[in-house]
Structure formats: structure tokens, C-alpha cells
Design an enzyme around this catalytic site. Sequence first.
Site, PDB file in Angstrom:
ATOM      1  N   ASP A 148      81.472  73.792  45.562  1.00 48.54           N
ATOM      2  CA  ASP A 148      81.676  73.023  44.330  1.00 48.54           C
ATOM      3  C   ASP A 148      83.174  72.923  44.036  1.00 48.54           C
ATOM      4  O   ASP A 148      83.964  73.767  44.478  1.00 48.54           O
ATOM      5  CB  ASP A 148      80.994  73.718  43.143  1.00 48.54           C
ATOM      6  CG  ASP A 148      79.478  73.771  43.308  1.00 48.54           C
ATOM      7  OD1 ASP A 148      78.935  72.946  44.079  1.00 48.54           O
ATOM      8  OD2 ASP A 148      78.867  74.648  42.680  1.00 48.54           O
TER       9      ASP A 148
HETATM   10  N1  URA Z   1      76.493  77.965  45.305  1.00 42.88           N
HETATM   11  C1  URA Z   1      76.968  77.290  44.242  1.00 42.88           C
HETATM   12  O1  URA Z   1      76.333  77.240  43.203  1.00 42.88           O
HETATM   13  N2  URA Z   1      78.181  76.691  44.352  1.00 42.88           N
HETATM   14  C2  URA Z   1      78.926  76.747  45.478  1.00 42.88           C
HETATM   15  O2  URA Z   1      80.023  76.180  45.512  1.00 42.88           O
HETATM   16  C3  URA Z   1      78.409  77.450  46.578  1.00 42.88           C
HETATM   17  C4  URA Z   1      77.202  78.044  46.468  1.00 42.88           C
END
Ligand code: URA
Length: 237
Positions: free
Chosen positions: A102
Site C-alpha cells: 500500500d
Molecule cells: N497488507 C496490507 O494491508 N497492506 C500492505 O501493504 C501489505 C499487506
Amino acid sequence: MRLDRYLSESGLFTRREAVKLIRSGRVTVDGVSVRDPASKVDENAARVTADGRTIGYAKFRWIMLNKPADTVSTTDGDPRSVLNLLPEEYRSVGLFPCGRLDADTTGLLLLTNDGETAHNLLSPRHHCEKVYRFSCLPITEEQRVKLEAGVDLSDFTSKPCRVTMADPEHGEIAVTEGKYHQIKRMFLAVGSEILELERISFGGIPLDPSLARGEWRLLTDEEIKTLEANGGQDARE
Ligand code: URA
């Protein structure tokens, strides 16, 4: 293999640049200047230089990036793309992130142009382990056990995983899946919330502690072998 191909597959030059470089006498093979782009080199034994700099042979590139927050794991020209953290010569060799983080997640992101190995590593069949360090709204032992057992997220139930807490608000989680917002959704499902998330390991490769946020380095041969053992190799057989 042809010398111009050797140079272009190093990822540092286009084929056209390689031909020009060779023709202008700036390339040596085993200490001897070579001006014919079609001349043959043994990629496993030759010592090739361009302008005095040794050019190692690598068909594929693997890069470890310590991803900063506010960058995105895409290759679609977004100005926040993690690709913009790499030097120009690495932006033209077809690199893409091996899995996504993310925008606000930091830490270990691998980039490669080895589509086959990346695909295999990301395939659920290979259970490639990803470890994240997190801070969260305080959780109880009961909530931790629920996370480990697997949580119903309506469209799927997360697989059993490992959650170790340093204190009720900080810990590490090791998962073998990589669904969209998975860890954040798992915490919301047990009544907590992720506040900070950093990936610290992928497929048995730990984030290099000497890399500051935004810094990168090539993976070592040893690390590439570890990745292959954790996914790529099996699926090719
Ligand atoms: N899980 C998430 O919620 N975000 C990420 O960036 C990676 C794994």
C-alpha cells in the site's frame, strides 16, 4: 553469446547503445579492445569492461528497495511510482514490483524483470512468506490468537499465520498470502486497526538494515538463489 547482447542484457545499455559503444572501441573483453558487436563472448567466464568499468552479465535484474511511505507500487507513469527512486539506467529494463505494498506501507519491496520467477513467488501455491512489523490499536491475547487462526473477511478467510507481540500495540506478523489490504483488513476484523506497517522480509530475504528509506541495492546471487528455492525453481519443474 554476442557481445552487444551481453552488454544490453546487463541492463545498463540498450542494444543500440551497446553497438555504438563497441564500435567506438570503448569495450574490452579479457583486456583486449573489441570493435565487432557480433563477436562472441563466454558470459560465464569473460571479463567485459565498458569505459574501464566491469560489466557483469545478468539476464535478469533483482532489486531490493526500502520503500518509503507515499510511494506506489505501480509502473503506470504515476509520479509517486517506486520506479522513480531508481536511476535512469534501471528504468528502461522492464522492472516491475514483485507484489504490491500500500502507499502508506514501508519496507522491503523487490523489483525485477524476471516475470516467470516473480509470478511463481506470488502464486498462492508456493506459500512464500512475508513478514511485517506493525503498530496497531492495542490487542488482547484472544485477538492475537484469532488473527493466527485465520479470520473471516467475507470474500475469503485468511490462512493461519504467526503473530508475535512485543507489547499490546507492536508486533510482527508472518503471512503466506498477499491479498489486497490483507493485514489491515485482518486487524479490522478482530476489532483492532493497523497504524503502521513495514515489510521486513520476503521469501526468506530480510530487508537490508543498511538501506535507508528510499534506498535500494541489487540482490546478491545468494539472495536470488534463496528466492528461487522459495518459489521460482519449484514451479519451473
Ligand atoms: N497488507 C496490507 O494491508 N497492506 C500492505 O501493504 C501489505 C499487506
